[in-house]
Design a protein around this motif. Structure first.
Motif, short mmCIF file in Angstrom:
data_model
loop_
_atom_site.label_atom_id
_atom_site.label_comp_id
_atom_site.label_asym_id
_atom_site.label_seq_id
_atom_site.Cartn_x
_atom_site.Cartn_y
_atom_site.Cartn_z
N ARG A 44 0.85 -1.21 0.00
CA ARG A 44 0.00 0.00 0.00
C ARG A 44 0.87 1.24 0.00
O ARG A 44 1.96 1.27 0.57
CB ARG A 44 -0.94 0.00 1.20
N GLN A 45 0.38 2.33 -0.59
CA GLN A 45 1.09 3.61 -0.65
C GLN A 45 0.07 4.71 -0.42
O GLN A 45 -0.92 4.82 -1.14
CB GLN A 45 1.78 3.79 -2.00
N SER A 46 0.33 5.52 0.62
CA SER A 46 -0.63 6.60 0.91
C SER A 46 -0.54 7.67 -0.16
O SER A 46 0.53 8.00 -0.67
CB SER A 46 -0.30 7.22 2.27
N GLY A 47 -1.69 8.21 -0.51
CA GLY A 47 -1.76 9.30 -1.48
C GLY A 47 -1.63 8.86 -2.92
O GLY A 47 -1.48 9.71 -3.80
N VAL A 48 -1.69 7.56 -3.21
CA VAL A 48 -1.58 7.10 -4.59
C VAL A 48 -2.88 7.38 -5.34
O VAL A 48 -3.97 7.09 -4.85
CB VAL A 48 -1.26 5.60 -4.65
N ILE A 49 -2.76 8.00 -6.49
CA ILE A 49 -3.94 8.30 -7.31
C ILE A 49 -4.39 7.03 -8.04
O ILE A 49 -3.56 6.24 -8.49
CB ILE A 49 -3.62 9.41 -8.33
N ALA A 50 -5.70 6.84 -8.11
CA ALA A 50 -6.24 5.64 -8.78
C ALA A 50 -5.72 5.54 -10.21
O ALA A 50 -5.75 6.50 -10.97
CB ALA A 50 -7.76 5.71 -8.79
N ASP A 51 -5.24 4.36 -10.52
CA ASP A 51 -4.67 4.13 -11.86
C ASP A 51 -4.84 2.65 -12.18
O ASP A 51 -4.15 1.80 -11.63
CB ASP A 51 -3.19 4.53 -11.87
N GLN A 105 -2.48 -12.90 9.59
CA GLN A 105 -2.68 -11.67 10.37
C GLN A 105 -4.01 -11.07 9.96
O GLN A 105 -4.66 -11.54 9.04
CB GLN A 105 -1.53 -10.68 10.15
N LYS A 106 -4.38 -9.98 10.68
CA LYS A 106 -5.68 -9.39 10.37
C LYS A 106 -5.61 -8.61 9.06
O LYS A 106 -4.70 -7.80 8.87
CB LYS A 106 -6.14 -8.48 11.51
N TYR A 107 -6.61 -8.87 8.23
CA TYR A 107 -6.72 -8.18 6.95
C TYR A 107 -8.00 -7.36 6.93
O TYR A 107 -9.05 -7.80 7.38
CB TYR A 107 -6.76 -9.20 5.80
N GLU A 108 -7.86 -6.15 6.40
CA GLU A 108 -9.06 -5.36 6.17
C GLU A 108 -9.62 -5.73 4.79
O GLU A 108 -8.90 -6.25 3.93
CB GLU A 108 -8.78 -3.86 6.26
N VAL A 109 -10.92 -5.45 4.59
CA VAL A 109 -11.62 -5.90 3.38
C VAL A 109 -12.26 -4.71 2.68
O VAL A 109 -12.82 -3.82 3.34
CB VAL A 109 -12.73 -6.93 3.72
N ARG A 110 -12.17 -4.70 1.36
CA ARG A 110 -12.87 -3.67 0.56
C ARG A 110 -13.56 -4.40 -0.59
O ARG A 110 -12.96 -5.26 -1.25
CB ARG A 110 -11.89 -2.64 0.02
N ILE A 111 -14.82 -4.02 -0.78
CA ILE A 111 -15.61 -4.58 -1.89
C ILE A 111 -16.03 -3.42 -2.78
O ILE A 111 -16.72 -2.50 -2.32
CB ILE A 111 -16.85 -5.34 -1.40
N ASP A 112 -15.58 -3.44 -4.02
CA ASP A 112 -16.00 -2.42 -5.00
C ASP A 112 -17.14 -2.98 -5.84
O ASP A 112 -17.08 -4.12 -6.30
CB ASP A 112 -14.82 -2.02 -5.88
N LEU A 113 -18.18 -2.17 -6.04
CA LEU A 113 -19.42 -2.60 -6.69
C LEU A 113 -19.74 -1.66 -7.85
O LEU A 113 -19.33 -0.50 -7.85
CB LEU A 113 -20.57 -2.58 -5.69
N ARG A 130 -6.11 -6.60 2.35
CA ARG A 130 -4.72 -6.18 2.54
C ARG A 130 -4.42 -6.14 4.03
O ARG A 130 -5.35 -5.94 4.85
CB ARG A 130 -4.45 -4.82 1.89
N PRO A 131 -3.18 -6.31 4.44
CA PRO A 131 -2.84 -6.29 5.86
C PRO A 131 -3.21 -4.93 6.49
O PRO A 131 -2.98 -3.88 5.90
CB PRO A 131 -1.33 -6.51 5.87
N ARG A 132 -3.76 -5.00 7.69
CA ARG A 132 -4.12 -3.78 8.40
C ARG A 132 -2.86 -3.07 8.91
O ARG A 132 -1.87 -3.71 9.28
CB ARG A 132 -5.03 -4.08 9.58
N LEU A 133 -2.91 -1.77 8.97
CA LEU A 133 -1.83 -1.00 9.59
C LEU A 133 -1.88 -1.18 11.10
O LEU A 133 -2.95 -1.27 11.69
CB LEU A 133 -1.98 0.49 9.23
N VAL A 134 -0.70 -1.17 11.72
CA VAL A 134 -0.65 -1.32 13.19
C VAL A 134 -1.16 -0.06 13.84
O VAL A 134 -0.78 1.04 13.45
CB VAL A 134 0.80 -1.62 13.62
#
Length: 479
Positions: free
Chosen positions: A283-290, A365-373, A475-479
């Motif tokens: 993951r990279q903070s501030g990355v523009i969707a591409d 480890q704990k993973y966060e989840v995102r579902i795009d619809l 993706r892995p959650r941030l601590v």
């Protein structure tokens, strides 16, 4: 007789000098007497002095007058020098000039001579000329007197003649005596006096009293010191206790911080290992969707290597795609337990990563989840804090957090949390519907309850139906 003798001598001299010399002398002396006696800047005695030495100025004649006056009585009609001036005034100036000089003497002497302003205790002394025929004066006072006219007796005690705290007592005629304190004597209280036996007893009593006072004060100081020492000891104990507590707290904080740093280092190292295991999908903070940044990567989790899609196009990237559906396709999704276990499909299109692989990812480890619809008219997303898939013995049971973020309103109880159930396929019925197999009815494997509110190829709750796109990623959650 004195005046007649002077006249006889003068006449004899005049006869010897001759008539012409007499006329000249008469004219010169008469003019001098007239000018000096009538002048407002001189005095009678100055006139007489300048008759003897016409070259003297008024100031020089005044100096000689002061010398004469300091050695003779005040100038009046009985003074021998004054008598000579009167005679010369008569001989060379006539009766009127002699009368003027006598009147001058009378005016000049009426202050110091007749008025006697300095009394019996002072001497009247003339000063500079104050007005025509008159001069200022001052009084030279005798010892023991003071004041402008010597009218006030000077106090003999004004000089503080008595030493060693002696008291000065004035006496008549400027005398005084000293009243000395107990241990001093003499005219000026300057001599020490021996103490008598009768005087020593009160002194001894006083000394004993002082000793008793000192003894009592010593006892009080000792008691106060003991109290102070006790107080200081108590204060020292309290301070040391507080210091120990603070030191313990600091040590605990250092220990906790050390543990935190170590945990962060372990987390960082684990994150590095995880990123390496996930094929660099970071993951990279501030990355523009591409969308061009979505790629296939090789992951290695628990000694198992597999390929999947790394989505870097949304929410900072670093998402591993575990499921992608492109709308309803009964033939594609209607598969058995083994197919959903191992995975199927095309990573460039629609696919299911496989329940074994999803379990290994979310178990580490704990993973966060995102579902795009997506629907024909809009796009949406839903996010959860974490998700876990059990192993095959647990029938790949789904456990998920409550919804934390979504782009649309999800009716209560109709989100993914409704489907916290074991996995069901048409050949393995694990749903919560007792009279039928939901996978057979829906023609797709899923975590069915009493069948579903969420199904990847149809809808996400009753609020969002007719889906044309469904992509679940973790993706892995941030601590």
């Amino acid at each position: 007789m004195a005046i007649l003798s002077h006249c006889f001598i003068s006449l004899l001299l005049l006869a010897m000098a001759g008539t012409r010399a007499y006329a000249e002398l008469r004219g010169e002396r008469s003019a001098a007497i007239s000018n000096i006696v009538e002048s407002s800047s001189g005095t009678c005695m100055v006139a007489w002095i300048k008759l003897h030495d016409p070259t003297l100025s008024d100031a020089e004649a005044q100096v000689k007058q002061d010398v004469l006056e300091s050695n003779a009585a005040p100038m009046d009609e009985t003074n021998t020098a004054s008598q000579r001036v009167v005679l010369f005034s008569f001989l060379f100036g006539g009766v009127s000039k002699a009368r003027s000089f006598i009147q001058c003497l009378s005016r000049e002497d009426e202050t110091c001579g007749r008025q006697a302003p300095c009394g019996e205790h002072g001497q009247c002394v003339y000063g500079a000329v104050a007005s025509a025929g008159h001069r200022a004066y001052h009084c030279k006072c005798a010892s023991g007197f003071t004041g402008t006219n010597c009218e006030r007796e000077r106090s003999p005690c004004s000089r503080a003649p008595c030493g060693n705290a002696g008291r000065c007592v004035p006496l008549p005629a400027g005398a005084y005596r000293c009243s000395c304190s107990k241990f001093w004597t003499g005219r000026h209280c300057s001599q020490a006096r021996w103490v008598t036996k009768g005087e020593l007893s009160p002194l001894s009593n006083a000394v004993r009293g002082i000793v008793d006072d000192v003894s009592r004060m010593t006892v009080r100081i000792s008691d106060n010191w003991k109290s102070t020492e006790t107080f200081l000891q108590g204060m020292e104990k309290r301070l040391m206790s507080r210091l120990d507590d603070r030191l313990d707290g600091i040590a605990a904080n250092v220990s906790n911080n050390t543990l935190s740093i170590q945990a962060l280092l372990r987390t960082k190292e684990a994150s590095r290992s995880t990123q390496a295991a996930l094929g660099g999908c970071k993951r990279q903070s501030g990355v523009i969707a591409d969308t061009s940044r979505t790629r296939v990567v090789t992951a290695n989790v628990n000694n198992t290597s597999f390929q999947t899609v790394c989505n870097m196009s949304v929410d900072g990237g670093g998402w591993l795609v575990v499921l992608r559906s492109l709308g309803t396709d009964y033939n594609f999704w209607n598969r058995d337990w083994a197919a959903y276990k191992n995975g199927f499909g095309n990573l460039n299109g629609k696919f299911w990563l496989g329940n074994d692989r999803i379990h290994k990812l979310t178990q580490s480890q704990k993973y966060e989840v995102r579902i795009d619809l997506a629907t024909p008219t809009a796009t949406h997303f839903v996010k959860y804090n974490w998700m876990r898939i059990g192993n095959e013995e647990e029938l790949y049971r789904l456990t998920v957090s409550r919804t934390v973020e979504s782009s649309f309103t999800i009716p209560a109880g109709q989100g993914l949390e409704y489907h916290e159930m074991p996995f069901t396929t048409h050949d393995r019925d694990n749903d919560g519907y007792p009279s039928a197999n939901c996978a057979t009815a829906a023609k797709s494997g899923w975590w069915y309850a009493r069948c579903y509110y969420v199904l990847h190829d149809r809808y996400f709750s009753l609020a969002l139906q007719g889906l044309t796109f469904f992509e679940m990623k973790v993706r892995p959650r941030l601590v």
